[in-house]
Design a protein around this motif. Sequence first.
Motif, PDB file in Angstrom:
ATOM      1  N   GLU A   1       0.822  -1.206   0.000  1.00  0.00           N
ATOM      2  CA  GLU A   1       0.000   0.000   0.000  1.00  0.00           C
ATOM      3  C   GLU A   1       0.859   1.261   0.000  1.00  0.00           C
ATOM      4  OE1 GLU A   1      -3.135   0.077   2.962  1.00  0.00           O
ATOM      5  OE2 GLU A   1      -3.495   2.153   2.385  1.00  0.00           O
ATOM      6  N   LYS A   2       1.914   1.217   0.809  1.00  0.00           N
ATOM      7  CA  LYS A   2       2.796   2.396   0.884  1.00  0.00           C
ATOM      8  C   LYS A   2       3.541   2.607  -0.434  1.00  0.00           C
ATOM      9  CE  LYS A   2       1.919   3.328   5.188  1.00  0.00           C
ATOM     10  NZ  LYS A   2       0.987   4.413   5.471  1.00  0.00           N
TER      11      LYS A   2
ATOM     12  N   GLN B   1       2.391   1.829  -3.344  1.00  0.00           N
ATOM     13  CA  GLN B   1       1.452   2.374  -4.326  1.00  0.00           C
ATOM     14  C   GLN B   1       1.177   3.837  -4.081  1.00  0.00           C
ATOM     15  OE1 GLN B   1      -1.685  -0.457  -4.105  1.00  0.00           O
ATOM     16  NE2 GLN B   1      -1.199  -1.154  -6.169  1.00  0.00           N
ATOM     17  N   LYS B   2       1.135   4.186  -2.826  1.00  0.00           N
ATOM     18  CA  LYS B   2       0.931   5.593  -2.503  1.00  0.00           C
ATOM     19  C   LYS B   2       2.117   6.393  -3.040  1.00  0.00           C
ATOM     20  CE  LYS B   2      -1.460   7.861   1.221  1.00  0.00           C
ATOM     21  NZ  LYS B   2      -1.813   7.844   2.635  1.00  0.00           N
TER      22      LYS B   2
ATOM     23  N   ALA C   1       1.837   6.657  -6.786  1.00  0.00           N
ATOM     24  CA  ALA C   1       0.815   7.596  -7.232  1.00  0.00           C
ATOM     25  C   ALA C   1       1.283   9.034  -7.042  1.00  0.00           C
ATOM     26  CB  ALA C   1      -0.481   7.364  -6.466  1.00  0.00           C
ATOM     27  N   THR C   2       2.138   9.243  -6.039  1.00  0.00           N
ATOM     28  CA  THR C   2       2.643  10.593  -5.793  1.00  0.00           C
ATOM     29  C   THR C   2       3.697  10.977  -6.822  1.00  0.00           C
ATOM     30  OG1 THR C   2       2.365  10.067  -3.466  1.00  0.00           O
ATOM     31  CG2 THR C   2       3.496  12.108  -3.972  1.00  0.00           C
TER      32      THR C   2
ATOM     33  N   PRO D   1       4.331   9.859 -10.285  1.00  0.00           N
ATOM     34  CA  PRO D   1       4.217   9.200 -11.578  1.00  0.00           C
ATOM     35  C   PRO D   1       5.439   9.573 -12.415  1.00  0.00           C
ATOM     36  CG  PRO D   1       2.672  11.022 -11.411  1.00  0.00           C
ATOM     37  CD  PRO D   1       3.353  10.922 -10.093  1.00  0.00           C
ATOM     38  N   LEU D   2       5.747   8.759 -13.384  1.00  0.00           N
ATOM     39  CA  LEU D   2       6.971   8.993 -14.162  1.00  0.00           C
ATOM     40  C   LEU D   2       6.858  10.295 -14.946  1.00  0.00           C
ATOM     41  CD1 LEU D   2       7.295   5.336 -15.356  1.00  0.00           C
ATOM     42  CD2 LEU D   2       8.530   6.415 -13.502  1.00  0.00           C
TER      43      LEU D   2
ATOM     44  N   ASN E   1       7.555  14.417 -12.727  1.00  0.00           N
ATOM     45  CA  ASN E   1       7.454  14.178 -11.291  1.00  0.00           C
ATOM     46  C   ASN E   1       8.109  12.864 -10.885  1.00  0.00           C
ATOM     47  OD1 ASN E   1       6.196  16.538 -10.872  1.00  0.00           O
ATOM     48  ND2 ASN E   1       4.162  15.704 -10.468  1.00  0.00           N
TER      49      ASN E   1
ATOM     50  N   GLU F   1       0.974  -9.369  -9.833  1.00  0.00           N
ATOM     51  CA  GLU F   1       0.173  -8.374  -9.116  1.00  0.00           C
ATOM     52  C   GLU F   1      -0.770  -9.056  -8.119  1.00  0.00           C
ATOM     53  OE1 GLU F   1      -2.299  -6.047 -11.666  1.00  0.00           O
ATOM     54  OE2 GLU F   1      -2.325  -4.304 -10.335  1.00  0.00           O
TER      55      GLU F   1
ATOM     56  N   TYR G   1      -0.910  -8.772  -4.014  1.00  0.00           N
ATOM     57  CA  TYR G   1      -2.113  -8.408  -3.263  1.00  0.00           C
ATOM     58  C   TYR G   1      -2.533  -9.513  -2.299  1.00  0.00           C
ATOM     59  CZ  TYR G   1      -3.402  -4.055  -5.558  1.00  0.00           C
ATOM     60  OH  TYR G   1      -3.436  -2.756  -5.991  1.00  0.00           O
TER      61      TYR G   1
END
Lengths: 280, 296, 421
Positions: free
Chosen positions: C242-243, C245-246, C249-250, C252-253, C256, C390, C394
Amino acid sequence: MRSQKKMKLIREIILYTVLTLFSIIFLIPLFWMISTSLKQEAQVMIVPIQWFPKSPQWRNYIDAVKAFPFFRYFWNTSFLAILNVVGTLFSASLVAYSFSKLRWKGRNQLFYITIATMFIPSQVLIIPTYLLFSKLGWVNTYLPLVVPAFCGGGAFNIFLLRQFFVSIPDELLEAARIDGASEFRIYSQIMLPLSKPVLFTVSIFTLLFSWNDFFGPLLYLHDPTKWTLAVGLRSFQQQYTTTWSLLMAASTLTALPLIIMYFVFQRNITSGFALSGSGK
Amino acid sequence: MPKKPKSSFWKRKSLTGYLFATPWIIGLVCFIIGPIFASFFLSFTTYDGINPPKLIGFMNYKILFTLDPSFWKALGNTFYYMFGSVFLKVLLGLIFAVLLNNAGKFMGIFRTIFFLPVVLPAIPVMFLWMMLFNPSSGLLNQFLGVFGINGPLWLNSPTWSKPAFILMSLWGIGGIIVIFLAGLQGISTELYEAAELDGANKIQLFWKITVPMLRPVIFFNIVTGLIGASQVFTEAYVMTGGGPLESTTFVNLMIYKLAFKDIQMGYASAISVVMFMILVPLTVLLFRIYRKQAEF
Amino acid sequence: MKLTRIFLIALFMLILTTASFAAPVVIRFWHIYDAGIAKQTIDQLVADFNKSYEGKIQVEALGISFWDYWDKLRISTAAGQEPDVFVNDLGNVGMRASSGILLDLAPYLKKAGIDANKTFFKAPLDMCRWKAGIYALPFETDIRLLFYNKDLFVKAGLDPNRPPKTWNELWQYADKITKKDSKGDYEVLGFNPLYAQSYFWMYVWGNGGDFLGEDGNLVVNSPIVVKSLTEWKQMVDRLSLEKIQKFNATYPLGLNDAFINKKLGMVIQNNTFFSQLRDYAPDLNYGAVQIPYPVKPVSWSNGISIEASSRSRYKDAAAEFVIYLTNKTSAHLFAKNVTALVGNKEAASSPDLISNEMWKLSVQTLDISQFRPFVLEYSLWYEDLEKTVESVLYGKATPKKALDDLQKMLETQIQKYRLTH
């Protein structure tokens, strides 16, 4: 009596609080879009949130328009939208006139079939339609996105117009018929002028639909110079995934014509929408 | 021979009728009826877009029903979205319509605000929601954070991705509110007044008068809503690409990928036919249930 | 008077016919280089070609962005409207060759006196072979490397000139670099196995495993793959999915990118990352080395091929242009301008390029790098592998069970292909 008045007051306070609260919730995303479009990129993802950009970056709009061929896509989109509106208005009204004011064998059966097509899940049509257009050599042209509008403009628009036409008394037409006017003349000189409100509704819907269409251009337009705003914006987003400020500036510009149109024609749009969704 | 001119008159008239309907007859045959038959035909073939289609009997269906679990997953996803979004939209739309109907002279303002998202173009709206759904800097989780709630990953979570789509679809609830509102204004106030005299409270009024009176509109919007939602594609294509863990791979996305990415047109047609065979009976069934209820 | 008129008419006719005979053949070329220096270089190459073939062949080039290109090309191919020449995915040339859509270039190479084995790198060229023919030519290939941020190394008390050699070392270093904030989210990560170009199959190869059985069939559930996936999951679990993925998401290629923004100590990226770093983070103090390995050194290659359509009306002209684009001069110009690892060995090894340390490292890495095995019956098998990985991450299934299921599914897909072809 007094307590009843009090109750009513409390009820109204609750009602307006709830509605105001939700109105704000509904407006926040839009506000956020505009606010982000004016931020420096570094401020976009910042925690805690900045509600208002520190120094509004109007340049973002210039940069966004320069970063991809915005005006070309804007022109392409408008061009397609106008053709769709013209095609739909003309062909759907013609067909609706035939369904409502002319008598011919099989008319009612065909009308039922027309209504039934409104409930057909369109995924079953995608592949053969694509193959048809590709066999005709129409892929990578605007034809697949325009020709269907000239072929009746869809069951829904025909239905909407037909319902309106039916409500216009036959006597008006009979008088002209006795004078020897041709059907086309009656249709164009009597029927259409009487049907302005519903024609307007159909135009607005067609315009909205065409402006928003993503799947059609995605499938049929390969050459980037022919793209519309929807696919152009998508491509822009793919390339500048994280340049949110520019993306939101471009998005705002795309939405702007529709927002303006909405505020100008608000009454017609909402009432047209209500009419179309009532299923009558 | 008094009849002859009349019959020729009617013949001519009949001809005009056909003539006027011609665009639609062409459209109906070329873009709807023809393609439906073609889809059925293609579903019995294998076709790569390069070599001509080859008939393979029921093979595509056999594979679909016995070997391909991903279709059932996509079907499940689609139904989840269809029923989730339509149910909530109709229910909340009805509630908001009733609230708006009581808002007196401010109704117009609220209606304007609620309807505004409906006219916004779809692609920019999706970008906007991608930002709002961002797990760390997105507005939604920031808001939840105020209440000490650690917001989910939304589009990046297999459990929350579909609810995220449904939530996003609710932003466009204004359309249904406007429709219901128009319906409500058609109900005469006398009905309510009479019931109120009988001592009915607001909630009873809602269920005993509002809902039954609006039944045709509600029904129509459920059916068209379900069919519309069964075609969910762009959201998944743009926002998630079908992931995570295929949680947003809807049937139409699957058809698109199979037909235009893997170029398995025959197999993709079989899926579209199965979808057709599910949705058309469903629609008919809904109509039957409605008719039966309406009789009472 | 009459004679002059006849003469004039005859002259006019003559001009008309010669003009129509001399009208150049027009071929369409689609590519993915739609912006920046890559676009300029391609435009220049096309212009040069058109100039030297003036009156004979004219190339009309169309650049479509990388993200849109693939769907557009496939869809237009299905419509029978593909361009005469196009760039494509080097990883699945065989798929198109088997469908009969590609022109066999071998005879044209022979006619031009080109020895493909000498001209091109072996691994990328092998991907272009199908049966006895050569159905594409490798334009670009790539390799994956480990990039590390020297400043973050120093800050964590690590020697910036001693990058990790094994995965154990990598994690030791990474743990020293990683920093969390008060909420437990990652402020800085030492290494992120689910970011950028870090792929599970590279880890399997590094463990000495592969995805082919003894008979050449696809095998994804061999003990070594199961073991690799178990370890892969452990690595992810240490950081918490989860961390991660966070974090992803913060950052992205692109602009940023976490590595560019100094939030990531080490990252696996392909060689084009050099130019991204040059453009987006010119002051970043970084190093690049071959990817650490548990058992054997590896990297993963893929690339861009140039292909000609077998349905082209002007096959000779199309083949001519394909050969031109991949010849030494063209490839050298492209390599120099775009810093892309071209498939032309002679161009890539030219002294002016190889004198650059990073370039040299890239070319050397090609020797240990491999392609994903191509499976005609199911060329997208690796996408399913990614999905399986994946689902294991999960926690939906154990590595063993998930890979066994995947194996069954892949066999089904292969069976499906055989049933319908």
